[in-house]
Design a protein around this motif. Structure first.
Motif, PDB file in Angstrom:
ATOM      1  N   THR A  45      39.214  25.523  48.248  1.00 21.03           N
ATOM      2  CA  THR A  45      38.699  26.546  49.162  1.00 21.03           C
ATOM      3  C   THR A  45      38.314  27.809  48.404  1.00 21.03           C
ATOM      4  OG1 THR A  45      40.100  25.697  50.925  1.00 21.03           O
ATOM      5  CG2 THR A  45      39.218  27.918  51.201  1.00 21.03           C
ATOM      6  N   GLY A  46      39.191  28.222  47.491  1.00 19.79           N
ATOM      7  CA  GLY A  46      38.886  29.408  46.682  1.00 19.79           C
ATOM      8  C   GLY A  46      37.662  29.205  45.824  1.00 19.79           C
ATOM      9  N   THR A  47      37.478  27.975  45.307  1.00 23.68           N
ATOM     10  CA  THR A  47      36.300  27.678  44.488  1.00 23.68           C
ATOM     11  C   THR A  47      35.021  27.818  45.307  1.00 23.68           C
ATOM     12  OG1 THR A  47      37.573  26.151  43.114  1.00 23.68           O
ATOM     13  CG2 THR A  47      35.184  25.911  43.090  1.00 23.68           C
ATOM     14  N   ALA A  48      35.062  27.317  46.546  1.00 25.66           N
ATOM     15  CA  ALA A  48      33.879  27.428  47.417  1.00 25.66           C
ATOM     16  C   ALA A  48      33.551  28.890  47.692  1.00 25.66           C
ATOM     17  CB  ALA A  48      34.130  26.680  48.726  1.00 25.66           C
ATOM     18  N   ILE A  49      34.585  29.689  47.915  1.00 30.75           N
ATOM     19  CA  ILE A  49      34.368  31.128  48.165  1.00 30.75           C
ATOM     20  C   ILE A  49      33.746  31.792  46.938  1.00 30.75           C
ATOM     21  CG2 ILE A  49      35.558  33.327  48.540  1.00 30.75           C
ATOM     22  CD1 ILE A  49      37.578  31.785  50.261  1.00 30.75           C
TER      23      ILE A  49
END
Length: 285
Positions: A45-49
């Motif tokens: 999720t953090g990577t997508a952000i």
């Protein structure tokens, strides 16, 4: 009650050791890189952000370049329009001077000066920025030819400032008399030689006013470009902070967890060694 074999205990201990070692290794990697996310699997999720933020940051970098280009071209347009107004103002002064003097040589000199100003204006109307006419739209031959005919196409040159805003960074030559000034100044030059020319003042003033109006519009657009540039820079600063908050590691937290993980790993290692030792003695007996 399930029976727990010695081999099962050993396998469980080894699995726990490997898991502890993996966790410690991950914490060590985070401490070394300064990043909480070093690969997508660390935090999907953090990577997508982060990817979304970087996409916006890249777009803003391009918008900043666009704004810089727009500002430079508009500055060129602004200074050129001011020069055109100044030259037309000189022609106006020559008309007034010609009507107040009876000296034929003076009138002839004033007339010649108007002709020179006309030639100078042809150059100003054909001013380019980075190889492109600033008053001829997208025409490859500029705004005015040698006969004084408007050769531009009126197509606007647009620059995008952000996802939803574009501005025009040139001026349509036709709107500032690119196709009219040459004939008008030829007439004025001839009239001045005869001590006349006041009948052209209205046309000349209309031409001057059109250039002044265009210059005012250019100033307003340039102000808008500057404001947009400030907003994009501010947004980029916010994105940089958001990226740091999303990716950067909290060293105090990582070091604390790393120390705890090492203690747990050493404890697990000791227990496993004792299990293995017992199993070996049992085997020898």
């Amino acid at each position: 009650m399930a029976r727990v074999t010695t081999l099962g205990q050993v396998n469980q201990s080894l699995a726990a050791l490997q898991a502890s070692q993996t966790a410690a290794s991950r914490l060590q990697e985070q401490a070394a890189s300064g990043k909480r996310i070093n690969k997508a699997s660390d935090d999907p999720t953090g990577t997508a952000i982060s990817m979304q933020l970087r996409d916006q940051q890249a777009a803003n970098t391009q918008y900043t370049r666009n704004a810089g280009y727009a500002n430079s071209q508009l500055s060129t347009v602004d200074s050129t329009l001011q020069s055109i107004v100044s030259r037309f103002g000189q022609v106006r002064s020559n008309i007034i001077s010609a009507t107040t003097t009876t000296n034929a040589n003076s009138r002839s000199a004033l007339s010649a000066n108007v002709t020179q100003i006309k030639n100078e204006l042809e150059g100003l109307y054909n001013t380019q920025y980075q190889g492109r006419s600033i008053f001829g739209g997208t025409s490859a031959v500029g705004a005015v030819d040698a006969s004084g005919t408007y050769t531009g196409d009126g197509n606007p040159v647009m620059v995008r400032l952000n996802a939803s805003t574009s501005v025009r960074v040139d001026v349509d030559g036709a709107s500032i008399g690119a196709g009219n000034f040459s004939g008008l100044l030829d007439k004025i030059a001839g009239d001045i030689a005869n001590g006349e020319g006041t009948d052209s003042l209205d046309d000349l003033d209309s031409l001057i006013n059109s250039v002044i109006t265009a210059n005012g519009n250019v100033g307003a657009i340039q102000s808008r470009v500057t404001s947009s540039q400030v907003a994009v820079n501010a947004q980029n600063s916010d994105i940089t902070v958001s990226l740091a908050e999303n990716e950067d590691v909290d060293y105090a937290d990582v070091l604390t967890r790393f120390s705890s993980q090492q203690v747990a790993y050493q404890a697990a290692l000791g227990v496993t060694a004792r299990i293995n030792q017992t199993s070996l003695l049992d085997f020898l007996q």
